[in-house]
Design a protein around this motif. Structure first.
Motif, PDB file in Angstrom:
ATOM      1  N   TYR C  71      23.399  61.016   6.851  1.00 51.37           N
ATOM      2  CA  TYR C  71      22.731  59.712   6.813  1.00 51.37           C
ATOM      3  C   TYR C  71      21.250  59.839   6.501  1.00 51.37           C
ATOM      4  O   TYR C  71      20.651  58.901   5.995  1.00 51.37           O
ATOM      5  CB  TYR C  71      23.031  58.860   8.057  1.00 51.37           C
ATOM      6  CG  TYR C  71      22.709  59.452   9.409  1.00 51.37           C
ATOM      7  CD1 TYR C  71      23.702  59.997  10.191  1.00 51.37           C
ATOM      8  CD2 TYR C  71      21.414  59.440   9.894  1.00 51.37           C
ATOM      9  CE1 TYR C  71      23.419  60.524  11.433  1.00 51.37           C
ATOM     10  CE2 TYR C  71      21.118  59.963  11.140  1.00 51.37           C
ATOM     11  CZ  TYR C  71      22.126  60.511  11.909  1.00 51.37           C
ATOM     12  OH  TYR C  71      21.834  61.031  13.128  1.00 51.37           O
ATOM     13  N   GLN C  74      20.712  59.400   2.701  1.00 51.97           N
ATOM     14  CA  GLN C  74      20.728  58.023   2.209  1.00 51.97           C
ATOM     15  C   GLN C  74      19.314  57.478   2.204  1.00 51.97           C
ATOM     16  O   GLN C  74      18.891  56.767   1.300  1.00 51.97           O
ATOM     17  CB  GLN C  74      21.571  57.128   3.137  1.00 51.97           C
ATOM     18  CG  GLN C  74      23.026  57.422   3.125  1.00 51.97           C
ATOM     19  CD  GLN C  74      23.702  56.882   1.894  1.00 51.97           C
ATOM     20  OE1 GLN C  74      23.064  56.366   0.996  1.00 51.97           O
ATOM     21  NE2 GLN C  74      25.004  57.024   1.830  1.00 51.97           N
ATOM     22  N   THR C  89      21.974  58.006  -6.378  1.00 51.20           N
ATOM     23  CA  THR C  89      23.343  57.636  -6.049  1.00 51.20           C
ATOM     24  C   THR C  89      23.587  56.229  -6.568  1.00 51.20           C
ATOM     25  O   THR C  89      22.642  55.484  -6.837  1.00 51.20           O
ATOM     26  CB  THR C  89      23.584  57.608  -4.527  1.00 51.20           C
ATOM     27  OG1 THR C  89      22.731  56.614  -3.970  1.00 51.20           O
ATOM     28  CG2 THR C  89      23.283  58.934  -3.888  1.00 51.20           C
ATOM     29  N   SER C 119      17.149  50.509   6.855  1.00 54.08           N
ATOM     30  CA  SER C 119      18.044  51.640   7.089  1.00 54.08           C
ATOM     31  C   SER C 119      18.276  51.837   8.573  1.00 54.08           C
ATOM     32  O   SER C 119      19.391  52.106   9.016  1.00 54.08           O
ATOM     33  CB  SER C 119      17.453  52.935   6.511  1.00 54.08           C
ATOM     34  OG  SER C 119      17.261  52.811   5.142  1.00 54.08           O
ATOM     35  N   GLY C 273      29.659  53.554   0.228  1.00 52.52           N
ATOM     36  CA  GLY C 273      28.315  53.013   0.177  1.00 52.52           C
ATOM     37  C   GLY C 273      27.984  52.244  -1.085  1.00 52.52           C
ATOM     38  O   GLY C 273      27.259  51.254  -1.047  1.00 52.52           O
ATOM     39  N   ASN C 309      23.966  50.330   2.835  1.00 49.93           N
ATOM     40  CA  ASN C 309      24.476  51.671   2.561  1.00 49.93           C
ATOM     41  C   ASN C 309      24.352  52.607   3.753  1.00 49.93           C
ATOM     42  O   ASN C 309      25.160  53.515   3.919  1.00 49.93           O
ATOM     43  CB  ASN C 309      23.965  52.232   1.222  1.00 49.93           C
ATOM     44  CG  ASN C 309      22.533  52.679   1.235  1.00 49.93           C
ATOM     45  OD1 ASN C 309      22.025  53.171   2.234  1.00 49.93           O
ATOM     46  ND2 ASN C 309      21.870  52.498   0.117  1.00 49.93           N
ATOM     47  N   ASN C 310      23.361  52.349   4.615  1.00 51.91           N
ATOM     48  CA  ASN C 310      23.324  53.157   5.832  1.00 51.91           C
ATOM     49  C   ASN C 310      24.432  52.776   6.803  1.00 51.91           C
ATOM     50  O   ASN C 310      25.014  53.643   7.463  1.00 51.91           O
ATOM     51  CB  ASN C 310      21.963  53.025   6.513  1.00 51.91           C
ATOM     52  CG  ASN C 310      20.974  53.996   5.919  1.00 51.91           C
ATOM     53  OD1 ASN C 310      20.681  53.929   4.729  1.00 51.91           O
ATOM     54  ND2 ASN C 310      20.510  54.921   6.715  1.00 51.91           N
ATOM     55  N   THR C 313      27.578  54.400   5.682  1.00 46.66           N
ATOM     56  CA  THR C 313      27.657  55.808   6.045  1.00 46.66           C
ATOM     57  C   THR C 313      28.321  55.978   7.402  1.00 46.66           C
ATOM     58  O   THR C 313      29.176  56.837   7.595  1.00 46.66           O
ATOM     59  CB  THR C 313      26.243  56.420   6.093  1.00 46.66           C
ATOM     60  OG1 THR C 313      25.562  56.077   4.913  1.00 46.66           O
ATOM     61  CG2 THR C 313      26.309  57.914   6.234  1.00 46.66           C
TER      62      THR C 313
END
Lengths: 331, 145, 503
Positions: C71, C74, C89, C119, C273, C309-310, C313
């Motif tokens: 993580y 990310q 990404t 995040s 993600g 996206n976090n 994860t």
């Protein structure tokens, strides 16, 4: 302008520092010709782990000088690395490439273009996995025979999932079983997923009736009883959780699928260098360190090196080629 | 550039046609699904054709002309990128990256010596980070000899 | 509650000095590795695994380290994305749209701070989900079949209207091009090579990193190179490096929505993600209405995908730990590590190794706090990169792109391909073609195609399978509302129809 002037002085100091570092870098022992292991796939896959674990144990046992770092060379299911070995590494004694039954299968099916198994030197296999066929816990079939009998009667009703592409390993396993049961390979409904995990999920979700994969992929679900393993494709029964599961041969369908993991070296390396690699792998395979590392990678003992292994690969490719012809994949 | 208005649309339509033609040549020796390998490329071609046709009709405004000297700089930079790709293995990462960095820096009106210095510093930093930090091998080139 | 007591014990594990130190080492390594485009956590984790096997760390400690890298990366990725327009990404591509636009307006510091906070929110909120909902969601993930995935992809495509730029035809063409790139390579359903021109290197398809870095980063170098005189102009200057409280408050809802949607999508194996950030961005654009300027430097356009996206994860840990099913490349590597450590991920893991599951969950709280503490003060340092004179910064971006593309595959071919995409990106940007739809097509294309073909293979060609479950139908409705809703809505509000104003 002040920025440019300031950095001009900085540039001079930078050069001096950088030159110093460059000298330091060149005097490092690693820059001498150490061994290298090329994994023909991206980091994180089976070939990658084979390389990294072998490299680690060979280094630990002082069988290679200066360590054996892993490079990744993905592409075309190993085809890029295979072409690299043949075309650009001829005579290079310091490199080996990870390989498995997937490599010989693709070679046999002509997926590496004109390249053939004889184009490289097969060094040895150091571990293996075995294929399994599983169904959901609430499925009506208790044995492999029940499944295959039912299947032969109405092939359109049964869908198989697997983690490899069409005509890949997981597909081949069921085609071979089907052949023994008299099922026309063209009626077998196989749906490829991205890896064994996703394929197994589709079985648990009830989207398919049969899962084709490797023993290590089904361990946790076998343990909880959410699936039933009907057969293992090994010469003898596997130990532990799988002790109760009969082999396909026992059930009357003589099919084995050994997902061996091993290595090949580039062509033209000479007998001496070849024997040196064979000796390294033999020493590795006999060590306790390897046994521990192999267990951690969930591989089963399987050792075959040197001339035996070369003959085995030839035989396997020939067998796979015959199968490919039989199902009309190649002429 | 009278044709410039229609160039983009025509290029996209040509691509769409090429994609669709090629999609018809996919031969499946072992069919396992009803759609087959050609269906999805045809969807892509259809989107390209739709978008390209519309772009052609509305006539995309020709982009502003490149400022003087821009084309030369872009061609030089592209050439240096390709040269870098080809020379990376024989020259080794550190040498090739230093030269490439400096070449670009000079295109951006940097002075020669500071450009080389910054390039060498950057190349070495990346080299150590990747090779020792991440275990990703980079070519040593003739320095390995 | 039982879960809280166990989580308390988990904190006992997480706060042991060694675990604390390794959590920190993990998120730090992750941040650094994540900053390098294209490298990603997989390489760092794959390299550490044999080491961990050899050293014999206890499983929970090893997992704390590896998850921290996962993580942390990310987060690190958003730094190079926002400041340099080098998304490493697919998830970060979405962040690049508004993040880099903000940087160009001199608000890079704010964007970074927003990303750090988002995040953190996404990371910590999703752990609550992991702790309390893991078993429920695992069951949900299993029922997600090919038809449901396909409907989800269509829903994710609704983000298209947000990233389309100002010309619908151009966005359509760009999407078609992305889908075309997605079909390049060996088709797994038929073993037929498509658009590979006999190049073995293309059999595995277009490498996402090569395409993205070419289109975004290399084209940027060309664009800057095109201008005739630069001087030391202030186009990349930066303003404040902290976030105004008002901005933070305005983004609370955005972060919450991003966290929830990101987490739910993250739970699905294979989606992960990328789709989470596209979905969150599209959703947010719909919620925000017309006053927001998405794509032109909108803080919400950073907050939503970063939170998502976090959160994704964390969500991805659910199928991994409870079903033993890896949902992404990185979790597949983690699965290998777990097996090697003598753990069997699966339904029995939480029961049998509570210290592993709860210790890791607790350590993720700690790790996310570390990330926030580590990164907020560093924002000022990171944005200083933009102060570098252009003759250092632009070659630096180029060199970083090269090494990222080369190091992973060791392929000069990839470098040439990247350059070609750089030129294409340059031409597209000059002619007003949006880049994001290309990436959307490239990323969603394979998932759409595979799942559509799987669904039809399972049903033997019967299309009704696409609507055969309640889950699928609700996703279709959601997709329809999301794709067509704003269009209808806007038409209503513009009495004269506003033909051609649909953007």
């Amino acid at each position: 302008m002040s920025v440019v002037r300031a950095s001009r002085g900085g540039g001079g100091r930078g050069i001096a520092l950088a030159a110093l570092l460059l000298v330091a870098a060149c005097s490092l022992p690693e820059s001498e010709r150490s061994a290298e292991c090329i994994a023909p796939a991206a980091a994180g896959g089976g070939w990658d782990l084979t390389c990294r674990l072998t490299g680690r144990v060979l280094t630990r046992l002082s069988l290679v000088e200066g360590g054996m770092p892993t490079s990744n060379m993905p592409g075309a299911g190993g085809g890029v690395a295979y072409a690299h070995a043949v075309g650009q590494r001829e005579g290079d004694t310091g490199v080996i490439f990870a390989a498995s039954a997937a490599t010989t299968l693709r070679l046999a099916q002509g997926q590496f273009g004109p390249l053939r198994a004889e184009d490289v030197r097969w060094v040895g296999a150091v571990g293996a996995e075995y294929g399994v066929v599983a169904v959901a816990a609430d499925a009506p079939w208790q044995t492999l025979e029940e499944l295959l009998t039912d299947w032969a009667a109405r092939p359109d009703r049964i869908v198989v999932s697997g983690g490899s592409a069409v005509v890949g390993q997981d597909h081949m396993k069921v085609l071979l079983l089907g052949r023994e049961a008299g099922i026309d390979p063209r009626t077998v409904r196989y749906v490829p997923f991205d890896g064994g995990g996703e394929a197994l999920t589709s079985l648990l979700g009830g989207f398919v009736q049969v899962f084709s994969g490797d023993a290590s992929e089904v361990v946790s679900h076998l343990e909880t009883g959410s699936i039933r393993v009907l057969g293992v494709l090994s010469p003898e029964r596997l130990e532990g959780l799988f002790a109760e599961v009969p082999t396909a041969t026992e059930s009357g369908y003589p099919v084995e699928w050994v997902t061996w993991r091993g290595f090949f070296a580039p062509p033209g390396i000479g007998a001496e260098a070849y024997e040196a690699w064979v000796a390294r792998l033999s020493a590795l395979a006999e060590s306790e360190e390897w046994a521990a590392a192999r267990d951690q990678a969930r591989l089963r003992p399987y050792v075959m090196v040197g001339a035996d292994f070369e003959a085995f690969v030839d035989r396997q490719v020939e067998e796979f080629r015959g199968m490919a012809r039989e199902i009309g994949l190649i002429r | 550039m009278r044709g410039g208005r229609h160039l983009a649309g025509l290029a996209i339509l040509a691509l769409a046609a090429a994609v669709a033609l090629e999609a018809r040549t996919f031969v499946v020796s072992f069919p396992t699904d009803p759609l087959g390998p050609g269906a999805f490329p045809l969807v892509a071609a259809a989107l390209l054709a739709l978008g390209g046709g519309a772009v052609l009709l509305e006539g995309s405004a020709a982009p502003d002309p490149l400022p003087p000297g821009a084309l030369r700089r872009i061609v030089l930079a592209t050439g240096s990128f390709v040269a870098y790709a080809l020379l990376l293995a024989p020259l080794g990462f550190v040498t090739a990256t230093t030269l490439e960095f400096a070449a670009l820096a000079i295109l951006f009106e940097g002075r020669i010596l500071p450009s080389l210095g910054a390039g060498l510093g950057f190349a070495l930093a990346l080299f150590f980070l990747f090779v020792y930090g991440l275990g990703l091998p980079l070519p040593l080139g003739f320095l390995a000899g | 509650m039982e879960a809280l007591r166990l989580l308390g014990e988990g904190f006992g594990v997480a706060l042991q000095p060694l675990n604390l130190a390794l959590a920190f080492a993990g998120v730090f390594t992750g941040t650094v590795v994540g900053m390098l485009p294209g490298i990603g956590p997989i390489n760092a984790i794959a390299m550490l695994i044999p080491l961990i096997f050899a050293v014999g760390l206890p499983p929970e400690t090893a997992l704390i380290l590896l998850a921290g890298i996962y993580y942390g990366s990310q987060y690190g990725n958003s730094i190079s994305t926002i400041l340099l327009n080098v998304p490493g990404t697919a998830a970060a591509v979405v962040t690049a749209l508004d993040g880099y636009a903000l940087t160009r307006q001199g608000r890079g510091g704010e964007a970074l701070a927003m990303s750090a906070v988002a995040s953190f929110v996404g990371g910590t909120l999703s752990i609550v989900g992991l702790v309390f909902l893991a078993p429920v969601l695992a069951g949900w993930a299993i029922r997600f079949g090919p038809a449901e995935y396909f409907a989800l992809m269509i829903f994710a495509f609704s983000a298209l209207s947000s990233v389309a730029g100002n010309s619908v035809p151009k966005a359509l063409a760009a999407t078609g091009f992305g889908l075309l790139l997605a079909t390049v390579g060996m088709d797994p359903n038929s073993a037929v090579p498509r658009y590979t021109f006999g190049q073995l290197k293309l059999f595995d398809g277009m490498d996402f990193v090569v395409v993205t870095i070419g289109l975004f980063a290399v084209s940027e170098v060309f664009l800057v190179l095109q201008a005739s005189r630069w001087g030391q102009d202030a186009s990349l200057a930066y303003g404040r490096v902290t976030l105004a409280l008002a901005d933070l408050r305005a983004n609370v809802g955005t972060m919450l929505r991003g966290s929830v949607s990101g987490f739910l999508v993250g739970v699905l194996p294979g989606a992960g993600g990328t789709i989470a950030s596209f979905v969150a961005y599209g959703l947010e654009e719909k919620v925000a209405g017309d006053d927001a300027r998405f794509g032109e430097g909108e803080l919400r356009g950073v907050a939503a995908p970063e939170a998502a996206n976090n959160a994704a994860t964390t969500g991805a840990m659910i199928p991994l730990l409870t079903l033993g099913i890896p949902g992404s490349g990185t979790t597949a590597v983690l699965l290998g590590a777990l097996l090697g450590l003598g753990l069997t991920p699966g339904p029995l893991l939480i029961e049998r190794n509570p210290e592993v599951f709860w210790g890791m969950a607790a350590s993720m709280y700690v790790g996310n706090a570390f990330l926030l503490l580590l990164n907020l003060p560093l924002v000022g340092l990171f944005v200083r990169v933009l102060r570098l004179p252009r003759w250092v910064l632009m070659p630096g971006v180029a060199a970083l792109s090269f090494v990222a593309v080369y190091a992973v595959n060791q392929s000069a071919f990839d470098l040439v391909l990247m350059t070609a995409f750089g030129i294409l990106g340059f031409v597209m940007r000059r002619s007003g073609f949006p880049l994001a739809p290309v990436i959307l097509g490239l990323v969603l294309g394979p998932l759409m195609e595979k799942n559509l073909r799987r669904a039809l293979a399972l049903s033997a060609g019967d299309w009704s399978v696409m609507f055969s479950s309640g889950l699928a139908v609700s996703l279709w409705v959601l997709a329809a509302v999301s794709l067509l809703g704003p269009w209808i809505w806007r038409r209503r509000r513009l009495p004269d129809g506003g033909v051609g104003e649909v953007d």
